[in-house]
Design an enzyme around this catalytic site. Structure first.
Site, PDB file in Angstrom:
ATOM      1  N   HIS A  40      37.260  47.002  50.208  1.00  0.00           N
ATOM      2  CA  HIS A  40      37.178  45.570  49.896  1.00  0.00           C
ATOM      3  C   HIS A  40      38.548  45.088  49.442  1.00  0.00           C
ATOM      4  O   HIS A  40      39.426  45.908  49.138  1.00  0.00           O
ATOM      5  CB  HIS A  40      36.166  45.334  48.765  1.00  0.00           C
ATOM      6  N   HIS A 117      45.831  43.830  47.752  1.00  0.00           N
ATOM      7  CA  HIS A 117      45.885  45.175  48.331  1.00  0.00           C
ATOM      8  C   HIS A 117      44.483  45.745  48.481  1.00  0.00           C
ATOM      9  O   HIS A 117      43.583  45.396  47.719  1.00  0.00           O
ATOM     10  CB  HIS A 117      46.734  46.111  47.453  1.00  0.00           C
TER      11      HIS A 117
HETATM   12  P1  2AM Z   1      42.272  48.776  42.426  1.00  0.00           P
HETATM   13  O1  2AM Z   1      41.685  49.096  43.759  1.00  0.00           O
HETATM   14  O2  2AM Z   1      43.721  48.457  42.476  1.00  0.00           O
HETATM   15  O3  2AM Z   1      41.912  49.796  41.373  1.00  0.00           O
HETATM   16  C1  2AM Z   1      36.889  47.329  41.397  1.00  0.00           C
HETATM   17  O4  2AM Z   1      37.283  48.171  40.370  1.00  0.00           O
HETATM   18  C2  2AM Z   1      38.048  46.553  41.939  1.00  0.00           C
HETATM   19  O5  2AM Z   1      38.654  45.761  40.919  1.00  0.00           O
HETATM   20  C3  2AM Z   1      39.157  47.414  42.542  1.00  0.00           C
HETATM   21  O6  2AM Z   1      39.578  46.791  43.723  1.00  0.00           O
HETATM   22  C4  2AM Z   1      40.236  47.388  41.489  1.00  0.00           C
HETATM   23  O7  2AM Z   1      41.549  47.415  41.979  1.00  0.00           O
HETATM   24  C5  2AM Z   1      40.046  46.010  40.896  1.00  0.00           C
HETATM   25  N1  2AM Z   1      40.607  45.904  39.551  1.00  0.00           N
HETATM   26  C6  2AM Z   1      41.548  45.020  39.165  1.00  0.00           C
HETATM   27  N2  2AM Z   1      41.814  45.138  37.867  1.00  0.00           N
HETATM   28  C7  2AM Z   1      41.061  46.167  37.408  1.00  0.00           C
HETATM   29  C8  2AM Z   1      40.915  46.787  36.136  1.00  0.00           C
HETATM   30  N3  2AM Z   1      41.585  46.361  35.057  1.00  0.00           N
HETATM   31  N4  2AM Z   1      40.083  47.813  36.056  1.00  0.00           N
HETATM   32  C9  2AM Z   1      39.388  48.259  37.142  1.00  0.00           C
HETATM   33  N5  2AM Z   1      39.462  47.702  38.363  1.00  0.00           N
HETATM   34  C10 2AM Z   1      40.291  46.659  38.488  1.00  0.00           C
END
Ligand code: 2AM
Length: 166
Positions: A40, A117
């Site tokens: 996603h 991303h």
């Molecule tokens: P990431 O893929 O860069 O970890 C679910 O966790 C989604 O929320 C993921 O796409 C994650 O990004 C994003 N996300 C953004 N901020 C986050 C945080 N503080 N903690 C966990 N997930 C986060």
């Protein structure tokens, strides 16, 4: 529950991402690769909340007409590997609207700049620098989803709890 707002992908984009994961896997020693159903693009990470009605209202208020988005390139933040999104003013403004409205509605949204991303692997280790090629692929974004994140039988599982058609 742990919540975030995201865009889910067309079959074509998903297939490209799965190929990128295979390519990455073949060059790595170990890694926590994103399961296909979990791929996603996060627009806003909300964290723990039970207030789905308030978030639904935010999503409804911020909706924009359906728009095109292109998957392009790849990179990493440390040991987290991602596929990128071509610079996209509509996507950027959608994210800004969502984050501003979430904050105005009392949610604590981190101030870090939005770097769109798609995480394809975490905690990746490899002997040599890895390099993956991602063919540019476009899709129509016609839905924004509020997703719930939970562990079910040890597996990270995302479920849509609200979807807004654009
Ligand atoms: P990431 O893929 O860069 O970890 C679910 O966790 C989604 O929320 C993921 O796409 C994650 O990004 C994003 N996300 C953004 N901020 C986050 C945080 N503080 N903690 C966990 N997930 C986060």
């Amino acid at each position: 529950m742990r919540l975030f707002i995201a865009i889910n992908f067309s079959k074509e984009v998903k297939d490209i991402l799965l190929e990128a994961i295979d390519e990455l896997r073949s060059q790595s020693i170990s890694g926590n690769f994103t399961r296909p159903e979990n791929l996603h693009l996060t627009l806003a990470f909300i964290g723990e909340s039970e207030n789905i009605p308030a978030i639904r209202n935010v999503i409804d208020r911020c909706a924009v007409p359906a728009f095109d988005m292109t998957v392009q390139g790849a990179g990493h933040f440390g040991d987290l590997y991602w596929v990128g999104i071509e610079s996209n003013p509509i996507l950027k403004s959608l994210v800004e609207k969502l984050r501003t409205d979430l904050r105005a509605s009392g949610f604590d949204i981190e101030a870090k700049a939005f770097k769109p991303h798609i995480t394809i692997a975490r905690q990746l280790t490899a002997n040599n620098p890895v390099s993956i090629s991602v063919p540019e692929t476009s899709m129509k974004v016609s839905r924004v989803s509020l997703m719930k994140s939970e562990r079910i039988n040890g597996k990270l599982t995302y479920t849509e709890v609200y979807g807004k058609k654009l």
